[in-house]
Scaffold this active site. Structure first.
Site, PDB file in Angstrom:
ATOM      1  N   PRO A 111      72.006 -10.412   2.923  1.00 48.24           N
ATOM      2  CA  PRO A 111      73.035  -9.957   1.983  1.00 48.24           C
ATOM      3  C   PRO A 111      74.469  -9.892   2.521  1.00 48.24           C
ATOM      4  O   PRO A 111      75.062  -8.814   2.635  1.00 48.24           O
ATOM      5  CB  PRO A 111      72.527  -8.574   1.580  1.00 48.24           C
ATOM      6  N   CYS A 112      75.042 -11.051   2.784  1.00 50.96           N
ATOM      7  CA  CYS A 112      76.406 -11.081   3.319  1.00 50.96           C
ATOM      8  C   CYS A 112      77.435 -10.572   2.310  1.00 50.96           C
ATOM      9  O   CYS A 112      78.556 -10.231   2.694  1.00 50.96           O
ATOM     10  CB  CYS A 112      76.754 -12.476   3.827  1.00 50.96           C
ATOM     11  N   HIS A 113      77.063 -10.480   1.033  1.00 52.46           N
ATOM     12  CA  HIS A 113      77.980  -9.904   0.042  1.00 52.46           C
ATOM     13  C   HIS A 113      78.237  -8.422   0.332  1.00 52.46           C
ATOM     14  O   HIS A 113      79.217  -7.865  -0.157  1.00 52.46           O
ATOM     15  CB  HIS A 113      77.433 -10.081  -1.381  1.00 52.46           C
TER      16      HIS A 113
END
Length: 167
Positions: free
Chosen positions: A126-128
């Protein structure tokens, strides 16, 4: 052997890529640092069912963690960053600077940002959930609108604060 499949999602079309049956990439149209689509391998209608099901559950608000076998290339530093990203809990965020400090050098924030931008497993890793200093909504390989959508899906109050600092 590499295979791929495109699926619809609330954030637009996603291309799922597998290497020897293991999820190796999730890409948006116009994705930053997307490999040449020729490297995605042959189109396959089957073999992506677990990823499709878990992504559908995630977008429906029914899943907060992914339980999928994955593989990612990258260099040693990138893999360390991606491992840190994978530890960020659903509905929470961290900053590039905080990640750099966790890696032992607060001066690595830009390098961390580069590694975050090259994450091949968007959404699942989950780089967001990585934001700029002070919670500012910055850079996302799929575009800021998608990043905002994903943050709002997970924690509307966090995204609202980030959105206020967007401009």
């Amino acid at each position: 052997m590499r295979t791929h499949k495109s699926i619809d999602s609330p954030v637009g079309e996603l291309t799922l890529v597998a290497a020897d049956g293991v999820l190796a990439g999730i890409y948006f149209p116009g994705h930053w640092h997307m490999p040449d689509p020729d490297a995605f391998g042959t189109r396959a209608e089957h073999g992506f069912e677990p990823a499709e099901a878990q992504l559908a559950e995630y977008f429906a608000g029914e899943r907060t963690e992914f339980e999928l076998p994955t593989t990612a290339g990258g260099d040693e530093f990138q893999r360390r960053v991606w491992e840190l990203i994978d530890r960020i809990r659903y509905g929470e965020t961290t900053t590039y600077g905080e990640m750099a400090a966790e890696l032992g050098d607060p001066q690595l924030a830009r390098k961390v940002g580069g590694a975050v931008g090259r994450n091949p497993l968007s959404i699942v890793v989950p780089c967001h959930r990585v934001v700029g200093a002070g919670g500012k909504l910055t850079g996302y390989a799929g575009g800021l609108e998608r990043k905002r959508f994903l943050l709002e899906l997970e924690a509307p109050e966090v995204a609202a604060g980030a959105e206020a600092r967007l401009f």
